[in-house]
Design a protein around this motif. Structure first.
Motif, short mmCIF file in Angstrom:
data_model
loop_
_atom_site.label_atom_id
_atom_site.label_comp_id
_atom_site.label_asym_id
_atom_site.label_seq_id
_atom_site.Cartn_x
_atom_site.Cartn_y
_atom_site.Cartn_z
N LYS A 32 1.72 -1.93 -0.24
CA LYS A 32 0.76 -1.48 0.76
C LYS A 32 1.51 -1.10 2.03
O LYS A 32 2.29 -1.92 2.55
CB LYS A 32 -0.27 -2.58 1.07
N ASP A 62 5.02 -7.43 0.34
CA ASP A 62 4.57 -7.15 -1.03
C ASP A 62 5.73 -7.15 -2.01
O ASP A 62 5.60 -7.62 -3.15
CB ASP A 62 3.85 -5.80 -1.09
N PRO A 108 5.73 -10.46 -4.80
CA PRO A 108 4.86 -9.60 -5.61
C PRO A 108 3.82 -10.41 -6.38
O PRO A 108 4.08 -11.55 -6.80
CB PRO A 108 5.84 -8.93 -6.57
#
Length: 466
Positions: free
Chosen positions: A161, A168, A172
């Protein structure tokens, strides 16, 4: 491990920095010398929270380098990430020329076994095209079938994002890897397992699948998120008509665990580098294969129309002829925490105001420079409109003497302004809110005429209005 990243754009730069952060030796290559100069001089060509600090650390540790030397980049990495742009073609399909050019270079300069990782967002079947191009180059060199120059093409789509990409990548929720089940694929699987091992220590996050399914997964994920946004935007327009409050509706349906709250906010349309082009590309892939994705065609149409909703509210309140009117616009980037102007709603909204003769003063915490570049191109054939567009340094600079405030991007600093100061700075206390940041009743009590997306228009408390 030695890793090469082809492309120092948004995905490539974040991928390279994060892989270097966990100890890998990363070589980032780009054909744009301007980008490489910026990076080698300690700068960052994009705005992404935490990225500059990470690059500073990894550069100081000698774990990341930037170059335009393609041959050296291929020779460096056992793992070659292709992270170049895949812009939409005229028919909406993904343009793969940069992906295939990167693949051709890998074949041209390969000096041993290579794992070629498609990190760019690409249509189903791209890995096969990449393999064909590399094979052609090896054949030209007389190396086709050479054990030393074996390679495997892996699909490893990104799920980053903008504005939270570093986090992120480092934390993850899933790592999707598509690999062919053959000898080279098995070697590639072991290398990818080793590379991503630091991200799987707490629990296994890797989802293994075939290459085509991995390619499809990326498009399917973005298409689902875009669908949720357009669904709520479509409902918001009906809520406007029937007098319902879309924020109440959002809370009502989001509380259902089968639905959840994510991506259910009504607004003035989605933008950015992913959702618009990925929806278009998936629709075009369907057409090329004799299918019609009716839901996604509607998602795209709703999003296109949604970018006019705020303009329609402005025209209804202030008239079609906006000559002599000045509008303060808060938020230019397509979303907070980025300077990305691709498909940003502000572009359509500002152009529509300028076309009606208005003057616009735009403010964004980080996207001012990029907005100036983009609008100079968008309005190149409309110099008179461009003269009436100004980008300012502060929220206050945008507000003072304006006829109304238009909110397009939900930056945190816009969420709790001094409303009494805001009201006194405007010629008329009118807000058009494309992100539903405030409560209509509270605005009415302060004498601010407030228009939001899918929310009832509360009657003003005239006792304290200007």
């Amino acid at each position: 491990m030695k890793v090469t990243i082809v492309g120092t754009g948004y995905v490539g730069l974040v991928t390279g920095a994060c892989l270097a952060e966990i100890g890998n030796d990363v070589f980032c290559v780009d054909v744009d010398p301007r980008k490489i100069d910026i990076l080698n001089n300690g700068g960052v060509p994009i705005h992404e929270p935490g990225l500059q600090e990470m690059l500073r650390r990894t550069r100081a540790a000698g774990r990341i380098q930037f170059s335009t030397d393609v041959k050296a980049s291929v020779e460096h990495g056992d793992i070659q990430y292709i992270a170049v742009g895949t812009p939409p073609d005229e028919d909406g399909s993904a343009d793969l020329q940069y992906v295939l050019a990167a693949a051709r270079n890998i074949g041209k300069y390969s000096n041993g076994f290579k794992v070629i990782v498609d990190k760019s967002t690409v249509p189903v079947g791209t890995a096969l095209q990449v393999k064909k191009v590399v094979d052609e180059e090896l054949k030209t060199r007389g190396l086709e079938g050479s054990d030393k120059h074996r390679f495997s093409v892996v699909s490893n789509p990104e799920f980053l994002k903008e504005g939270a990409a570093v986090d992120d990548f480092m934390r993850p929720d899933r790592i999707v890897i598509g690999i062919d089940d053959d000898y080279a694929g098995n070697l590639a699987r072991e290398k990818m397992k080793r590379l991503y091992a630091p991200f799987n220590r707490n629990h296994e996050r890797t989802l293994h699948m075939d290459v085509r399914s991995a390619e499809f997964t990326k498009y399917a994920a973005n298409a689902m998120l875009a669908t949720r946004i357009s669904f709520m935007n479509d409902l918001s327009n009906l809520a406007d008509t029937v007098g319902a409050d879309i924020e109440s509706v959002r809370r009502g349906i989001g509380s259902d665990p089968r639905i959840g709250y994510h991506f259910l906010y009504a607004g003035c349309g989605y933008g950015g580098s992913c959702f618009p082009k990925d929806v278009q590309a998936l629709v075009q892939t369907a057409r090329e294969n004799g299918h019609t994705l009716r839901i996604l065609e509607a998602v795209e149409a709703v999003n296109h129309d949604q970018k006019e909703v705020l303009v329609n509210k402005i025209v209804k309140r202030m008239g079609e002829d906006l000559r002599g009117r000045t509008f303060a616009v808060w938020g230019l980037a397509f979303k907070p925490n980025t300077d990305d102007m691709r498909e940003a709603s502000s572009r359509r909204i500002i152009e529509a105001l300028l076309q009606r003769g208005a003057t616009v003063r735009g403010y964004d915490p980080v996207a001012r420079e990029e907005a100036g570049r983009v609008f100079a191109l968008d309005l190149a054939d409309r110099p008179e409109d461009l003269k009436r567009l100004q980008f300012v340094n502060t929220q206050q600079d945008a507000l003072t003497g304006a006829d109304a405030l238009v909110i397009v991007t939900e930056w945190k600093e816009f969420k709790s302004p001094d409303f009494w100061h805001l009201k006194s700075a405007l010629k008329t206390p009118v807000i058009f809110d494309g992100r539903n940041l405030y409560e209509p009743e509270a605005m009415a009590e302060m004498g601010i005429d407030y228009f939001a997306i899918g929310r009832p228009h509360a009657e003003l408390d005239r006792s304290d209005s200007n």
